[in-house]
Enzyme design. Structure first.
Site, mmCIF file in Angstrom:
data_model
loop_
_atom_site.group_PDB
_atom_site.id
_atom_site.type_symbol
_atom_site.label_atom_id
_atom_site.label_comp_id
_atom_site.label_asym_id
_atom_site.label_seq_id
_atom_site.Cartn_x
_atom_site.Cartn_y
_atom_site.Cartn_z
ATOM 1 N N ARG A 55 17.982 19.797 37.610
ATOM 2 C CA ARG A 55 16.547 20.130 37.671
ATOM 3 C C ARG A 55 16.171 20.774 39.009
ATOM 4 N NH1 ARG A 55 11.437 18.513 35.270
ATOM 5 N NH2 ARG A 55 9.887 18.049 36.850
ATOM 6 N N ILE A 81 6.532 23.108 36.050
ATOM 7 C CA ILE A 81 7.699 22.587 35.345
ATOM 8 C C ILE A 81 7.279 21.171 34.934
ATOM 9 C CG2 ILE A 81 8.757 21.969 37.582
ATOM 10 C CD1 ILE A 81 11.489 22.146 36.278
ATOM 11 N N SER A 82 7.433 20.859 33.659
ATOM 12 C CA SER A 82 6.880 19.597 33.146
ATOM 13 C C SER A 82 7.571 18.391 33.751
ATOM 14 C CB SER A 82 7.018 19.543 31.631
ATOM 15 O OG SER A 82 6.372 20.629 31.058
ATOM 16 N N GLN A 83 6.873 17.282 33.667
ATOM 17 C CA GLN A 83 7.400 15.972 34.096
ATOM 18 C C GLN A 83 8.715 15.710 33.318
ATOM 19 O OE1 GLN A 83 4.588 13.144 32.785
ATOM 20 N NE2 GLN A 83 5.507 11.396 33.813
#
Lengths: 231, 846
Positions: A55, A81-83
């Site tokens: 990530r 950028i999503s959780q």
């Protein structure tokens, strides 16, 4: 002598690099354990993909230290950028299989596409912001995700040339579900999409297509960036 | 030594700098609302306004030095404040300072940027306040007149800026205001050997300065002043010229406003071929028309819709979504709106007379026309959108607003409900929590259209077969639909409806729920039509006479099936217990507590944190939390600014507590009354901007006159007692009688309403303008060093009370704000009675 310098230099590089990489690896493992598995994501393929994809390579330099934090991070152009948990949850909820072809709307950094590419046969991801789309394409190429393809275009029309899809993942908030996307979903296919107000709270929704019957299920509240094509 | 500053010029300069401060505050509010969100604008302004408190503290500590150099420092402070006004917006918008509200919770760097922004905006307020405070201290004996000019200038500044907002785009406004501050400085530049910098003859010739003008120094209470050296005068002129040039430059090349990258418009501008085609500034905000071939609009669309969703132009106000421009539909022409839950009222029968409240960009007008409505009344308070839609965008809408069946009223919807006597077959309210999210940021914005009283008015306007229709987004945790249903249920019961369930229907899609209330009971044929509508469009009935449980979740599953239990609880006799037990406040809003979207209960915070995580849940109720945060910040800073001078000024002063109570009470009382009056007149005038401008200007000017009269009227202790009694009585009278009086005269012509408003506001404002100059007069000569401190206390508490009034109104209602205003004046009086207002203090007046 030259080869000795080379070996020495290489060793030094390794010594410098290993702790950094090990640091990220341990944070990634902690992320999978405490943020994802602990919250009920159980699909082994999803957990494996979340533990594999780096990530930290998908976040801006300024956010590197926060890459594995339990929250979305800005990536520029009003996008995030999503959780990690949301990425895992959305992956699990579409029931991804090895032979699946999945369409993603809103590539952003390319992280969700990279996760999906670890599990399914083909990932087709669309991004309307050219700068983000190009960066995602380059990132996925460097990481060797050969089964993920990026198209820079508005997601409203989907990707008719590659349709139908076993699943569609929309990672940007919308206040309507584009009819072309529903058409491109296979019979028995699943679509996951966040619905509602941008940057406040949206509801993650599952759309299932069974013949002529389409049902929806509200899943959980989330926060996403808005769908391009909605205001 | 006397300082040779002609009194009238000093007064004019005071009025101008006071006007500049208020105008700058409004300009900043507008700019920050465009680039961020209005709550953050409010928070920054509140802190920046504490520049007044800081100036008071500074004056308390440095009074002798400031008074000695009064002649040089006064124009210098004004010039620098003008320069700062012109420069700060540009600096705050630069890449190394600019912060983003939505990133504040993500890291320390954004917090530091916010802090820097505070400091930047603090500076012009501090410098301007220092100038005002110096004049007050320098000529404290003339405080009645000074306070008059101060208040009159502030009132004029507010009114003038309201006008300027129509004429100039927001980035140009600080430059304009800066020129006013610099012009004020020019009036008080020290005079040279051969006369003043601005020739007395020229000013006198213009009728501004009479030849017999006296000198302010005659009444000055500060230390003896010193004429500045000649080089100082030159330096001041150079500084004024440079500042003037800076202001002019900021007008020619205004700073580019960079919106938060998370605002709707910023995101939309990333779309292919995105562009802004038109824009217009008004006191309601900066309205922009946006176009992109990728922008489509179809909120809550049924999954059965197979057509292509058309591309639409869109309207943004202050960078946030306002609506889409929808073309006119002909009769029987199908639109995407027929595939939403909002089409429910048209399923039952054709609606001939339709009322659309807060019509926005007119999509519901278009739908009503296509469904055969013969007479449509659309009410929209925003003048800029009406102007756009009937001129520049008339082609896009098919001249919708000029259709013979359509009548447009530019008024607040609630005021229209008071004025209008017609009956309607269908009354449509705007979508609640529309895209853009009212769930959090709208929390502390009054919504008088969604109160119990408003629903009652709407219900009474229905024809015997008429219906009310309201659509909400399904939120989670569940709040909006529950509150709407609770409001309808209570109103129907109040109106004597026996079985309210027979009059209610609700239909739920994947994202929205439409609630319908019918004047007469829904009969079987109608409920069958609704069931068929749901089957065809994949919706589920949530409320319907004779509804079976299995019908409620056929097509659209819910994460929380308790939604239906909640609906049933609201319609049951145990409604009150449900209100008390539910995690959020869903009790209907009232005109006294019109905060429809404020749901937060302290005990619900753990639930929210559990759902969203501690970092993200603030966005749920961001508006209210920001008000609380603002209050906390200003209270802390105010306490520091009030206590700091006390620490350094330990002396023989025996009535410090009295001074503290007196001037604190005045700050709170005055602001509380002002805020409540703005709220009350908002409904009366039907326009929040004009209501605020009218109330503030009227109050300040009348209080200014009261200040002028105070020296003449209050010479004995008993006079002070009379004034305070009058103030308290008038406040209590207002809190009891103002609402019914305004409601009974709301139908008067506008001119008569303005005169009537003046008559209502003037007496209270007049007497409320007296205690402050009285307090300063009582300190003059006996405790001169306390004057700046007292002024600082008053300023600090005024800022604190602006935030505090909102919290009290949210928690208890506006009536309590008024009651607390009366209590504040009681404290002022009682605090002063044994100290500041002691008998011997009045002896020198007689």
């Amino acid at each position: 002598m030259k080869s000795l310098y080379f070996i020495l230099g290489f060793t030094l590089l390794l010594v410098a690099a290993v702790p950094e990489d090990a640091h990220h690896t341990s944070r990634r493992e902690a992320m999978v354990g405490s943020q994802i598995a602990a919250r009920g994501v159980t699909d082994p393929a999803t957990l494996r993909a979340m533990g594999t994809v780096k990530r930290h390579l998908f976040v801006p330099e300024a956010s590197l230290a926060d890459a594995y934090d339990d929250r979305p991070l800005p990536i520029g152009y009003g996008q995030t950028i999503s959780q990690p948990f949301i990425v895992a949850y959305m992956t699990e909820i579409i029931h991804p299989q090895q032979d699946h072809r999945v369409l993603e709307i809103g590539a952003g950094s390319g992280y969700q596409a990279a996760i999906l590419a670890e599990i399914v046969r083909n990932v087709y991801t669309m991004e309307v912001i050219p700068e983000l789309g190009r960066a995602a394409r380059e990132r996925l190429r460097k990481l060797g995700c050969r089964n993920a393809e990026v198209r820079i275009a508005n997601g409203y029309d989907g990707w008719p040339e590659q349709a139908p899809f076993d699943a569609i993942v929309v990672t940007a908030a919308a206040e309507y579900i584009p009819p072309p996307l529903l058409k491109q979903l296979k019979d028995g296919g699943r679509m996951v999409i966040p619905i509602g107000s941008p940057f406040l709270v949206q509801t993650l929704m599952l759309v299932e297509k069974k013949g002529a019957q389409i049902t929806t299920t509200q899943l959980m509240p989330v926060r996403f960036v808005p769908f391009r094509g909605s205001p | 030594m006397a300082i040779d500053v002609p009194r009238l010029r000093l007064h004019l300069a005071l009025a101008m700098i006071s006007a500049a401060v208020i105008a700058y505050q409004i300009a900043l509010m507008q700019i920050l609302s465009v680039v961020q969100w209005h709550h953050f604008a409010y928070m920054i302004i509140a802190v920046a306004l504490l520049g007044f408190g800081a100036a008071g503290a500074c004056l308390s500590l440095l009074r002798p030095w400031l008074m000695i150099h009064f002649a040089s420092l006064l124009p210098l402070a004004m010039v620098l404040s003008g320069a700062a006004m012109a420069l700060m917006t540009g600096i705050a918008q630069s890449s190394w300072v600019r912060f983003d509200s939505l990133l504040l919770f993500t890291g320390i760097s954004q917090l530091l940027r916010l802090l820097l922004t505070y400091c930047l905006y603090f500076l012009p307020f501090f410098l301007a306040a220092l100038a005002i405070g110096m004049i007050f201290v320098h000529a404290a004996g003339d405080i009645g007149r000074l306070y008059f000019w101060n208040l009159t200038g502030s009132g004029a500044g507010g009114a003038a800026m309201t006008g300027l907002l129509w004429l100039f785009p927001p980035p140009m406004l600080p430059g304009l205001v800066a020129l006013l501050a610099i012009a004020a400085a020019m009036l008080v530049l020290p005079e040279g050997r051969h006369g003043p910098v601005f020739s007395r003859k020229v000013i006198g010739g213009a009728g501004i300065l009479p030849p017999t003008e006296g000198c302010a120094a005659e009444q000055h209470s500060g230390a003896p002043g010193r004429h500045p050296p000649k080089r100082w005068r030159r330096l001041l002129i150079v500084a004024a010229l440079l500042s003037g040039l800076t202001a002019v430059f900021s007008l020619i090349r205004p700073p580019v406003l960079i919106l938060s990258e998370f605002k709707g418009l910023s995101r939309a501008l990333h779309l292919p071929d995105a562009r802004i085609t038109h824009e217009r500034s008004s006191p309601y905000g900066l309205m922009q028309i946006f176009s992109s071939p990728a922008l489509r609009y179809a909120p809550g669309l049924s999954l059965t819709y197979q057509e292509r969703i058309p591309v639409r132009k869109s309207v943004f106000n202050n960078g946030e979504w306002f609506g889409a421009v929808v073309p006119r539909q002909e009769k029987e022409q199908e639109t995407f709106l027929d595939y939403t839950t909002g089409a429910l009222p048209y399923v039952l029968e054709t609606r001939r007379r339709v009322l659309i409240l807060d019509a926005g960009t007119g999509s519901l007008i278009s739908q009503a026309l296509s469904r055969g409505a013969l007479q449509i009344t659309a009410v929209e308070p925003h003048p800029a959108i009406l102007s756009f839609l009937s001129s520049e965008l008339a082609g896009e809408t098919g001249d919708l607003f000029h259709h013979p069946s359509v009548s447009i009223r530019n008024l607040s919807s609630r005021t229209f409900l008071f004025l209008d006597k017609s009956q309607y077959d269908l009354i449509l309210l705007p979508t609640i929590d529309a895209f853009g999210g009212a769930s959090g940021l709208q929390a502390v914005r009054e919504q008088y259209l969604l109160t119990r009283e408003a629903f009652r008015q709407i219900w009474r306007k229905l024809t015997p077969r008429g219906v009310i229709s309201i659509t909400c987004w399904m939120d989670y945790p569940l709040r909006h639909p529950l509150k709407i249903l609770a409001t309808l249920a209570e109103v129907l019961e109040e109106e004597g409806i026996g079985n309210i369930r027979d009059h209610l229907a609700a239909v739920r899609g994947w994202g929205t729920v439409t609630i319908l209330a019918k004047k007469t009971p829904l009969h079987t044929a109608e409920t069958e039509k609704i069931r068929r509508f749901c089957r065809i469009l994949l919706f589920d009935p949530a409320l319907l006479p004779g509804l079976r449980t299995a019908e409620r979740m056929r097509f659209n599953g819910l994460q929380d099936g308790r939604f239906f239990l909640y609906l049933d609880a609201i319609l049951s006799p145990s409604r009150e217990r449900f209100y008390a037990d539910y995690a959020f406040n869903i009790r209907p809003a009232t005109d006294n507590r019109p905060y429809f979207s404020q749901f937060l209960r302290w005990r619900s915070i753990p639930d929210l944190a559990g759902l969203y995580g501690a970092r993200t849940f603030p966005f749920l109720e961001a508006g209210y939390l920001l008000v609380l945060l603002t209050l906390l910040q200003v209270v802390i800073i105010a306490v520091i600014l009030i206590m700091l001078p006390l620490h350094f000024l330990r002396r023989e002063g025996e009535c410090r507590i009295s001074v503290l109570l007196y001037f604190s009470g005045l700050g709170i009382g005055y602001m509380f009354v002002e805020i409540v009056l703005i709220q009350r007149f908002l409904l009366y005038f039907g326009n929040p901007i004009y209501a605020a401008a009218a109330v503030i200007s009227c109050m300040l000017v009348c209080s200014g006159i009261g200040s002028l009269l105070s020296a003449r009227w209050i010479r004995k202790r008993v006079h002070a007692l009379t004034v305070f009694t009058l103030i308290i009585l008038l406040i209590l009278l207002h809190s009891l009688l103002l609402t019914p009086v305004l409601q009974s005269t709301i139908a008067l012509p506008p001119a008569a309403k303005i005169i009537f408003s003046l008559l209502l506001i003037a007496p209270a404002a007049l007497v409320m303008g007296m205690p402050f100059p009285l307090g300063i007069r009582l300190l003059t000569g006996t405790a001169d060093q306390d004057i700046p401190w007292a002024w600082g206390i008053n300023s600090c508490l005024s800022v604190v009370s602006a935030a505090l009034a909102t919290v009290v109104a949210v928690e208890l209602g506006f009536v309590w704000v008024m009651v607390l205003a009366a209590v504040a004046y009681c404290i002022t009086f009682l605090g002063g009675w044994t100290g500041l207002l002691r008998p011997e203090a009045f002896r020198r007046f007689s």
